[in-house]
Design a protein around this motif. Structure first.
Motif, short mmCIF file in Angstrom:
data_model
loop_
_atom_site.label_atom_id
_atom_site.label_comp_id
_atom_site.label_asym_id
_atom_site.label_seq_id
_atom_site.Cartn_x
_atom_site.Cartn_y
_atom_site.Cartn_z
N VAL A 192 0.84 -1.20 0.00
CA VAL A 192 0.00 0.00 0.00
C VAL A 192 0.87 1.25 0.00
CG1 VAL A 192 -1.95 -1.10 1.14
CG2 VAL A 192 -0.24 0.04 2.53
N ARG A 193 0.33 2.30 -0.63
CA ARG A 193 1.01 3.60 -0.66
C ARG A 193 -0.02 4.67 -0.35
NH1 ARG A 193 4.28 1.93 -5.27
NH2 ARG A 193 2.69 2.70 -6.67
N GLY A 194 0.38 5.63 0.46
CA GLY A 194 -0.51 6.74 0.77
C GLY A 194 0.07 7.60 1.87
N ARG A 195 -0.73 8.60 2.29
CA ARG A 195 -0.32 9.51 3.35
C ARG A 195 -0.99 9.09 4.65
NH1 ARG A 195 2.39 13.88 3.03
NH2 ARG A 195 1.97 14.16 0.82
N VAL A 196 -0.18 8.94 5.70
CA VAL A 196 -0.68 8.52 7.00
C VAL A 196 -1.42 9.67 7.67
CG1 VAL A 196 -0.05 7.65 9.29
CG2 VAL A 196 1.21 6.87 7.28
N GLY A 197 -2.60 9.36 8.17
CA GLY A 197 -3.39 10.33 8.92
C GLY A 197 -3.65 9.80 10.32
N ASP A 198 -4.49 10.51 11.05
CA ASP A 198 -4.81 10.12 12.41
C ASP A 198 -6.33 10.16 12.56
OD1 ASP A 198 -3.76 9.83 15.34
OD2 ASP A 198 -5.38 11.32 15.40
N ARG A 199 -6.89 9.08 13.07
CA ARG A 199 -8.33 9.02 13.35
C ARG A 199 -8.51 8.43 14.74
NH1 ARG A 199 -12.34 5.52 9.69
NH2 ARG A 199 -11.31 3.85 10.82
N ASP A 200 -8.97 9.24 15.64
CA ASP A 200 -9.20 8.80 17.03
C ASP A 200 -7.95 8.20 17.66
OD1 ASP A 200 -11.89 9.59 16.76
OD2 ASP A 200 -12.44 7.62 15.97
N GLY A 201 -6.79 8.76 17.36
CA GLY A 201 -5.55 8.30 17.95
C GLY A 201 -4.91 7.10 17.27
N SER A 202 -5.50 6.62 16.17
CA SER A 202 -4.95 5.48 15.43
C SER A 202 -4.50 5.92 14.05
CB SER A 202 -6.01 4.39 15.27
OG SER A 202 -6.41 3.90 16.53
N LYS A 203 -3.54 5.20 13.50
CA LYS A 203 -3.03 5.50 12.16
C LYS A 203 -4.06 5.06 11.12
CE LYS A 203 1.65 4.84 13.71
NZ LYS A 203 2.83 4.01 13.70
N VAL A 204 -4.24 5.90 10.10
CA VAL A 204 -5.19 5.60 9.04
C VAL A 204 -4.65 6.15 7.72
CG1 VAL A 204 -6.54 7.70 9.44
CG2 VAL A 204 -7.63 5.73 8.36
N ILE A 205 -4.95 5.45 6.63
CA ILE A 205 -4.64 5.95 5.28
C ILE A 205 -5.94 5.90 4.50
CG2 ILE A 205 -3.33 5.63 3.15
CD1 ILE A 205 -1.16 4.24 4.77
N TYR A 206 -6.35 7.04 3.96
CA TYR A 206 -7.57 7.12 3.17
C TYR A 206 -7.24 6.93 1.70
CZ TYR A 206 -9.96 8.79 7.31
OH TYR A 206 -10.49 8.89 8.56
N ASN A 207 -8.05 6.14 1.02
CA ASN A 207 -7.93 5.85 -0.40
C ASN A 207 -6.50 5.53 -0.84
OD1 ASN A 207 -10.71 6.25 -0.88
ND2 ASN A 207 -10.38 8.45 -0.94
N PRO A 208 -5.87 4.54 -0.18
CA PRO A 208 -4.49 4.20 -0.55
C PRO A 208 -4.43 3.50 -1.90
CG PRO A 208 -5.30 2.60 1.01
CD PRO A 208 -6.37 3.67 0.89
N TYR A 209 -3.31 3.68 -2.57
CA TYR A 209 -3.00 2.86 -3.75
C TYR A 209 -2.63 1.50 -3.18
CZ TYR A 209 -0.24 0.77 -7.42
OH TYR A 209 0.25 -0.11 -8.34
N TYR A 210 -3.03 0.43 -3.85
CA TYR A 210 -2.70 -0.90 -3.34
C TYR A 210 -2.39 -1.86 -4.47
CZ TYR A 210 -7.34 -2.38 -4.80
OH TYR A 210 -8.45 -2.66 -5.55
N GLU A 211 -1.54 -2.82 -4.18
CA GLU A 211 -1.22 -3.94 -5.09
C GLU A 211 -1.43 -5.23 -4.32
OE1 GLU A 211 2.71 -3.84 -6.72
OE2 GLU A 211 2.52 -1.75 -7.31
N LEU A 212 -2.22 -6.12 -4.87
CA LEU A 212 -2.42 -7.43 -4.25
C LEU A 212 -1.18 -8.26 -4.50
CD1 LEU A 212 -6.09 -8.12 -5.38
CD2 LEU A 212 -5.31 -7.23 -3.17
N ARG A 213 -0.75 -8.96 -3.47
CA ARG A 213 0.42 -9.85 -3.56
C ARG A 213 -0.05 -11.29 -3.40
NH1 ARG A 213 5.47 -7.10 -3.84
NH2 ARG A 213 4.85 -5.04 -4.52
N GLU A 214 0.90 -12.22 -3.42
CA GLU A 214 0.56 -13.64 -3.29
C GLU A 214 -0.20 -13.88 -1.99
OE1 GLU A 214 3.94 -13.14 -0.65
OE2 GLU A 214 3.66 -12.45 -2.69
N ARG A 215 -1.00 -14.90 -1.98
CA ARG A 215 -1.78 -15.23 -0.78
C ARG A 215 -0.88 -15.72 0.32
NH1 ARG A 215 -7.14 -14.97 -1.55
NH2 ARG A 215 -7.82 -15.02 -3.69
N ALA A 216 -1.29 -15.45 1.56
CA ALA A 216 -0.51 -15.86 2.72
C ALA A 216 -0.69 -17.34 2.99
CB ALA A 216 -0.98 -15.09 3.95
#
Length: 125
Positions: free
Chosen positions: A101-125
């Motif tokens: 994931v790529r994006g800008r880290v924000g703060d929501r109620d004291g927790s880290k959050v990224i809104y509308n991040p760019y994402y790439e699916l990787r191999e399954r765990a």
């Protein structure tokens, strides 16, 4: 040669006796470090980051018509909430899935959050 064998057996003993979740977290953190990704534990509000980790949970939130998909991302060091606003579902995003994931880290109620991040699916765990 005896040194290499004893090293192998000590690593094997550790893998067999240590907590699986802790080993999994260490492995995820090591692979993220090897890829050059940022560690979630080191990120703070305002940072533009690229992180590699696993989705722990994925939920669709539809509060009074406002659609959003929310996921808990974990990289072995810390959790970050990912939120895609205006989406009801994102194919392929499911718990246990490895993502970059790529994006800008924000703060929501004291927790880290990224809104509308760019994402790439990787191999399954």
């Amino acid at each position: 040669m005896a040194s290499a064998a004893s090293g192998y057996f000590s690593r094997l003993r550790r893998r067999l006796t240590e907590d699986i979740d802790r080993l999994d977290a260490e492995e995820m953190a090591e692979s993220a470090d090897a890829s050059g990704a940022h560690r979630a534990a080191d990120c703070c509000r305002g940072d533009e980051v690229t992180m590699l980790g696993r989705l722990r949970s994925v939920a669709a939130c539809s509060k009074s018509g406002d659609a959003a998909v929310q996921a808990e991302f974990y990289d072995g060091t810390d959790s970050v909430t990912l939120v895609w606003i205006g989406r009801r579902r994102i194919p392929g995003l499911e718990p246990g899935r490895n993502v970059l994931v790529r994006g800008r880290v924000g703060d929501r109620d004291g927790s880290k959050v990224i809104y509308n991040p760019y994402y790439e699916l990787r191999e399954r765990a």
